[in-house]
Design an enzyme around this catalytic site. Structure first.
Site, PDB file in Angstrom:
ATOM      1  CG  HIS A   1      37.903  36.911  43.443  1.00 30.80           C
ATOM      2  ND1 HIS A   1      38.607  37.204  42.312  1.00 30.80           N
ATOM      3  CD2 HIS A   1      36.933  37.862  43.533  1.00 30.80           C
ATOM      4  CE1 HIS A   1      38.081  38.272  41.732  1.00 30.80           C
ATOM      5  NE2 HIS A   1      37.066  38.696  42.459  1.00 30.80           N
TER       6      HIS A   1
ATOM      7  CD  GLU B   1      38.433  47.785  46.445  1.00 33.01           C
ATOM      8  OE1 GLU B   1      38.983  48.619  45.702  1.00 33.01           O
ATOM      9  OE2 GLU B   1      37.620  46.942  46.030  1.00 33.01           O
TER      10      GLU B   1
END
Lengths: 341, 333
Positions: B134, B65
């Site tokens: 998440h 990322e």
């Protein structure tokens, strides 16, 4: 090595570096190295005299890697630089006047005084900026290389960074992506032996930064970073490879920063002897002697180049001192392209 | 000429249509992210776009990322218009360096000489049983950073129009998409259109209280308002739509009319959207119009739990909004 020994080492001027560049280009390289050295000495002096605030990270002793790398670059090629980035800026063609104006925080500076020493950029000449975050510029260079590829240009992006940055995750992620996507980027590591105070021996599991290239299946080349011809020849090969669409390379320039990390450094982590040993390997003096030995310049011409650099820097500081301070009501200017207010 | 077609699309389909239309209109636009190619994205937002536009424009990245976000920043600086998908908004924590230190500040640090036309998409929020790493709503983090714009479109119509506006925008725009909205359907015109960034919208006019909500909470606030209307409480519901820059004028005008304010959002309550809106009202001329304390309904001071009962309890639900607004109107707060 004295002049005679140099002639004997390369009697017919076979080294690609001296064959590839015209005498004018070699003289200009020396001029830029002097500009960098004098720029930083001038910055140090201005700081001592209280003319500029903040801190600074000087690259004195590392001029060969900056200039040697940028000699192959066009205006449309990109570089990303580091907190120790004055040399890269000048090598890529920045005007010391506008750099000093930035250092002095003036509107006339490259970044209108908003960035200072750690953020000098000159986008028009392909310099995407110094960076205050270690390894911050490496993925950005890969992104610029991705844009080059998408736009079907044959330009390259060169990312300068230090040994310390090669311990950051961003370095590893960026090298991997550059390699899998075969992007036209050249990673130039200036290994000056210390990430601030921590030596590479204490911070790296491998001996050389270039060893890390193997993990990303790209060439990893080690050069004497204090010899401009060594740097330049390695970068020449890497940029040719990049322009030909063959992907990235990693070049490790073994060098040394003669000054401390920044203004807070008390040199507690290295010895005087070590500093003196590296000071004797001064990259500018080395290059001068080479040019003289090869008959490209004589001592008098070297003196002229040095004096011209000194003069240019003195004028740049005068220019910066007379610059315009931004006004407090402009503090939010340029946060957005279209002012939100 | 035929009238422009309006179809019912899901929120995810509306995003995909916006991405396709942006790529059709501008060769500089490309998508990058994890598993957005043949997989179609973790939430099937990019779907089959890779087959239509190729791998060069719908780029799968390695699971990296930070580096990939930096690549997007560099590409934006060098003339591209990247649209970057985080697989889950939580993973953006790995990339904050490039978002906060680089993308947000480059224009300013460089004295306005460049712009960073970068769009990042963040699938966010709880309700899917995906637990603490998440399910977060981290939009307030990024809304705290000058240089970024942060939007939270709540309907299929808005996500298409605001995403197209974000891709047009010369500056970095962070798009927070609540995962529970992806399947929500709504009317979406077929042709490209823009919904401006920085403008709130009154979803339900009312006189008794102003409820400012974001993302999925807009829908819960509207449900709550319907229930409350049966009790004689006439709530105005404002969909904030943009967290930075905040449309203060719409909220101030509403509070001056209703005299009461509730802020409903999924992010952690403390130092979030509600704190900002409340303080903004306290600083404004609307302060004198307040007839009751300000009510903040935000996420619990805890990570999002896995257990479904706890997960539900950790963020505002319709019945909680109803009960708390009723309490406020009946003087119990």
């Amino acid at each position: 090595m004295n002049v005679q020994a140099r002639r004997e080492a390369d009697p017919t001027n076979q080294r690609p570096f001296y064959r590839q560049f015209q005498p004018e280009a070699l003289q200009d390289a020396l001029r830029r190295m002097y500009l960098i050295r004098r720029f930083e000495e001038g910055a140090e002096d201005s700081y001592m005299r209280g003319l500029i605030h903040g801190t600074m990270h000087l690259s004195i002793g590392q001029e060969a890697s900056a200039v040697g790398s940028c000699m192959h670059l066009r205006k449309t090629d990109y570089i990303t630089s580091t907190h120790r980035g004055h040399g890269h800026c000048i090598a890529k063609g920045a005007d010391p006047k506008l750099m000093f104006a930035e250092f002095f925080g003036k509107e006339e500076g490259y970044c209108r005084g908003r960035g200072g020493s750690m953020h000098i950029a000159d986008v028009e000449s392909g310099n995407l900026g110094a960076n205050g975050i270690v390894a911050g510029g490496i993925p950005i260079a890969v992104g610029a290389a991705l844009a080059i590829k998408k736009q079907k240009r044959d330009d390259v992006a060169v990312s300068f960074f230090g040994d310390g940055a090669s311990n950051e995750g961003a370095f590893h992620e960026a090298l991997n992506m550059a390699s899998i996507w075969k992007l036209p980027v050249v990673f130039v590591c200036e290994n000056n032996k210390y990430g601030m105070s921590v030596s590479t021996e204490r911070s790296m599991a491998v001996e050389h930064v270039a060893d890390r290239a193997a993990g990303y299946r790209m060439p990893g080349v080690i050069v004497d970073g204090n010899r401009i011809e060594d740097v330049s020849e390695a970068v020449m090969e890497a940029t040719a490879r990049a322009r030909a669409g063959e992907g990235p390379s990693l070049i490790e320039c073994k060098t040394y920063r003669i000054r401390g990390h920044s203004k807070s450094d008390r040199n507690r982590y290295r010895s005087k002897e070590e500093i003196e040993e590296w000071a004797a390997k001064d990259p500018i003096r080395h290059f001068e002697l080479e040019l003289i030995a090869r008959g490209i310049l004589d001592e008098a011409q070297v003196d002229t180049i040095r004096a011209a650099a000194e003069q240019e820097i003195a004028e740049a500081i005068d220019f910066a001192r007379e610059g315009t301070d931004p006004t407090p009501d402009e503090v939010t200017r340029d946060v957005y392209t279209v002012d939100l207010a | 000429m035929n009238a422009p077609a309006i179809r019912e699309l899901s929120y995810a389909q509306a995003i995909q249509e916006a991405l396709a239309q942006a790529m059709d209109a501008d060769p500089r636009v490309f998508l990058m992210g994890e598993d957005i190619g043949v997989y179609g994205g973790a939430f099937q937002v990019t779907g089959d776009l890779v087959h239509r536009y190729g791998e060069d424009r719908v780029m799968d990245t390695p699971i990296a990322e930070l580096g990939a976000a930096g690549v997007a920043v560099g590409a934006a600086l060098a003339g591209c218009r990247p649209v970057f998908e985080f697989q889950f908004s939580d993973f953006s924590a790995l990339a904050l360096e490039q978002i906060v230190n680089q993308a947000a500040k480059i224009r300013f640090m460089l004295g306005g000489k460049v712009s960073v036309p970068l769009v990042m998409r963040f699938p966010a929020g709880s309700g899917t049983g995906a637990a603490a790493q998440h399910s977060q709503s981290l939009e307030a983090w990024l809304a705290h950073v000058p240089g970024l714009k942060v939007i939270q479109p709540s309907t299929p119509y808005d996500i298409k129009g605001m995403l197209l506006a974000a891709i047009d925008d010369p500056d970095p725009v962070m798009v927070f998409e609540h995962k529970l909205l992806y399947k929500m359907k709504g009317d979406v015109p077929a042709e490209p259109y823009r919904v401006p960034i920085g403008k709130a919208i009154v979803r339900r006019a009312g006189t008794g209280i102003s409820i400012v909500a974001t993302s999925i909470m807009v829908h819960r606030a509207l449900e709550a308002a319907e229930i409350l209307s049966g009790e004689g409480i006439d709530a105005e519901v404002i969909d904030l739509r943009t967290l930075r820059p905040i449309d203060t004028a719409t909220i101030i005008a509403s509070v001056k009319k209703t005299g009461r304010l509730a802020c409903v959002y999924e992010g952690v309550k403390t130092l979030g959207m509600g704190a900002e809106i409340s303080a903004m009202i306290a600083e404004s001329e609307a302060f004198d119009y307040l007839d009751a304390p300000i009510l903040r309904l935000g996420g619990a001071e805890a990570p999002i739990p896995y257990n479904p009962v706890l997960e539900k309890a950790s963020v505002p639900q319709t019945e909680v909004i109803v009960a708390r607004v009723r309490d406020l109107l009946q003087g119990r707060i």
